[in-house]
Design a protein around this motif. Structure first.
Motif, PDB file in Angstrom:
ATOM      1  N   ALA A  63      -1.778 -20.054   6.938  1.00  0.00           N
ATOM      2  CA  ALA A  63      -0.644 -19.275   7.404  1.00  0.00           C
ATOM      3  C   ALA A  63       0.455 -19.333   6.355  1.00  0.00           C
ATOM      4  O   ALA A  63       0.591 -20.329   5.634  1.00  0.00           O
ATOM      5  N   LEU A  65       4.676 -18.673   5.954  1.00  0.00           N
ATOM      6  CA  LEU A  65       5.927 -18.444   6.658  1.00  0.00           C
ATOM      7  C   LEU A  65       7.033 -18.263   5.633  1.00  0.00           C
ATOM      8  O   LEU A  65       7.262 -19.141   4.805  1.00  0.00           O
ATOM      9  N   ASN A  99       1.911  -5.679  12.228  1.00  0.00           N
ATOM     10  CA  ASN A  99       3.133  -6.456  12.386  1.00  0.00           C
ATOM     11  C   ASN A  99       3.466  -6.562  13.875  1.00  0.00           C
ATOM     12  O   ASN A  99       3.721  -5.554  14.531  1.00  0.00           O
ATOM     13  N   PRO A 261      11.305 -13.543  16.098  1.00  0.00           N
ATOM     14  CA  PRO A 261      10.293 -13.829  15.084  1.00  0.00           C
ATOM     15  C   PRO A 261       9.411 -12.617  14.862  1.00  0.00           C
ATOM     16  O   PRO A 261       9.558 -11.585  15.527  1.00  0.00           O
ATOM     17  N   SER A 262       8.470 -12.735  13.936  1.00  0.00           N
ATOM     18  CA  SER A 262       7.446 -11.707  13.787  1.00  0.00           C
ATOM     19  C   SER A 262       6.211 -12.312  13.144  1.00  0.00           C
ATOM     20  O   SER A 262       6.277 -13.354  12.481  1.00  0.00           O
ATOM     21  N   ALA A 263       5.093 -11.641  13.366  1.00  0.00           N
ATOM     22  CA  ALA A 263       3.825 -12.021  12.754  1.00  0.00           C
ATOM     23  C   ALA A 263       3.210 -10.787  12.126  1.00  0.00           C
ATOM     24  O   ALA A 263       3.315  -9.688  12.664  1.00  0.00           O
ATOM     25  N   TYR A 274       4.218 -14.832   8.567  1.00  0.00           N
ATOM     26  CA  TYR A 274       5.188 -14.976   9.654  1.00  0.00           C
ATOM     27  C   TYR A 274       6.599 -15.011   9.074  1.00  0.00           C
ATOM     28  O   TYR A 274       6.839 -15.634   8.040  1.00  0.00           O
ATOM     29  N   GLU A 275       7.530 -14.333   9.766  1.00  0.00           N
ATOM     30  CA  GLU A 275       8.891 -14.289   9.245  1.00  0.00           C
ATOM     31  C   GLU A 275       9.882 -13.925  10.339  1.00  0.00           C
ATOM     32  O   GLU A 275       9.583 -13.123  11.234  1.00  0.00           O
ATOM     33  N   SER A 298       8.931 -18.117  14.706  1.00  0.00           N
ATOM     34  CA  SER A 298       7.887 -17.575  13.827  1.00  0.00           C
ATOM     35  C   SER A 298       6.823 -18.636  13.578  1.00  0.00           C
ATOM     36  O   SER A 298       5.621 -18.338  13.518  1.00  0.00           O
ATOM     37  N   MET A 301       4.599 -18.711  16.506  1.00  0.00           N
ATOM     38  CA  MET A 301       3.572 -17.678  16.426  1.00  0.00           C
ATOM     39  C   MET A 301       2.459 -18.074  15.457  1.00  0.00           C
ATOM     40  O   MET A 301       1.283 -17.806  15.707  1.00  0.00           O
ATOM     41  N   ALA A 302       2.825 -18.740  14.351  1.00  0.00           N
ATOM     42  CA  ALA A 302       1.823 -19.189  13.385  1.00  0.00           C
ATOM     43  C   ALA A 302       0.891 -20.216  14.016  1.00  0.00           C
ATOM     44  O   ALA A 302      -0.334 -20.191  13.793  1.00  0.00           O
ATOM     45  N   TRP A 305      -1.399 -18.012  16.372  1.00  0.00           N
ATOM     46  CA  TRP A 305      -2.264 -16.958  15.857  1.00  0.00           C
ATOM     47  C   TRP A 305      -3.103 -17.366  14.649  1.00  0.00           C
ATOM     48  O   TRP A 305      -4.176 -16.802  14.434  1.00  0.00           O
TER      49      TRP A 305
END
Length: 350
Positions: A63, A65, A99, A261-263, A274-275, A298, A301-302, A305
């Motif tokens: 992952a 980040l 995304n 957050p986002s993936a 992830y960011e 984020s 999420m990491a 996922w």
């Protein structure tokens, strides 16, 4: 193999990413973590916003980040050397085309939104944005001088059936685990790519996902409906440009960009990116007041996922919620906590 590669980047990126490292060390100290310069910082140090070694390491990690990229000090750099070029190159190089941008209103923050509490309370929306196609990558593009004077700028919006199908498939699969409803946003009334988008999504839905409710919506109407009645949406799938705009709008509904957050995911078995979506925020960089929760979420999420640790993701998500319930707030949320103190509040709950 590195489990987690940190790319702190620019502006407040290093500040919030440092808190992710603290949380990771407390929650999952068996993870191997490495760090590389990225964005404008990398340009200053290495002459490029994305070094070949950084991309190689990113593709080999489980992952990645990142913090954020960009700032006014790089505004006059050549376009291919700007921090944003490094980000686009990273996304393309990693092959992360989907995304995922959740917009969730934590109960204690329902009053922080600019919308009325009854409109925003309980919001749980997932925007699925196509990330490696569309107008940001289409050719031809550029600015040219015109014979009679003046200049012309060109950006090209391009999508293929395969690109649309793979992002729509992600949205339908996500919806099956949520409320089983997808809104597909485009501009089929005025754009050929929008018309193709609607046709491909409709065909895929009828072939493979007829059990999922599908509703088509024009992107401009989607923008209005996000403010009017955001809780009508569950999963929204859209292209790169509209997704960029609509996801930022949805994020602000929750009260602060510092919370979201986002993936970015690619093919199965490949690392995710992830960011936090708040950007580099150069106006507050170095002041120690940036909200680290988007970066910390984020990482959550990491864990879920890419790192195969959904159990730890659940613990971290709960810890963030408990910290907010007890009144932990950075200035963007109307509080006084510093970046470090906000992370401390989450660590206390862990």
């Amino acid at each position: 193999m590195t489990d987690l590669l940190l790319l702190p980047g620019d502006g407040i990126g290093p500040e919030v990413t440092a808190q992710v490292r603290r949380v990771a060390n407390r929650l999952a100290n068996d993870l191997t973590i490495d760090e590389r310069p990225f964005g404008g910082t990398s340009f200053d140090q290495l002459g490029t916003p994305l070094a070949d070694e950084t991309l190689t390491q990113a593709k080999a990690a489980k992952a990645v980040l990142m913090g954020a990229v960009g700032g006014p000090q790089w505004a006059n750099a050549p376009r291919d050397k700007r921090p944003e070029a490094g980000l686009l190159g990273l996304r393309a190089g990693m092959g992360v085309f989907a995304n995922l941008r959740p917009a969730i209103c934590f109960q204690p923050l329902a009053g922080a939104s600019t919308l009325k509490r009854e409109v925003i309370e309980g919001l749980d929306l997932m925007i699925v944005r196509e990330l490696t196609g569309g107008v940001y990558f289409g050719k031809p593009r550029g600015i040219e001088d015109l014979p009679g004077g003046g200049r012309r700028g060109v950006d090209t919006q391009v999508y293929t059936t395969a690109e649309i199908e793979r992002i729509a498939r992600v949205a339908f699969e996500l919806a099956r685990g949520r409320k089983n409803k997808v809104h597909s946003a485009e501009k089929s009334n005025v754009m050929e790519t929008g018309l193709l988008w609607r046709q491909v999504v409709t065909d895929l839905h009828s072939r493979e996902y007829a059990d999922v409710e599908l509703e088509h919506i024009l992107a401009d109407n989607a923008a209005m409906q996000l403010v009017k009645n955001p809780k009508q949406f569950d999963v929204m799938v859209t292209d790169n440009l509209f997704g960029d705009i609509l996801s930022d709008e949805a994020a602000q509904l929750t009260g602060s960009l510092g919370m979201l957050p986002s993936a970015a995911l690619g093919a199965p078995g490949t690392p995710g990116l992830y960011e936090p979506i708040h950007g580099s925020a150069p106006d507050i960089a170095g002041q120690g007041i940036a909200n680290p929760l988007a970066a910390i979420l984020s990482f959550e999420m990491a864990l879920r996922w890419s790192l195969g640790r959904a159990d730890l993701a659940d613990k971290l998500y709960a810890a963030v919620g408990k910290a907010l319930e007890k009144g932990a707030r950075t200035p963007d949320l109307g509080g006084q906590l510093t970046t470090i103190e906000m992370a401390d509040a989450v660590l206390t709950e862990l």
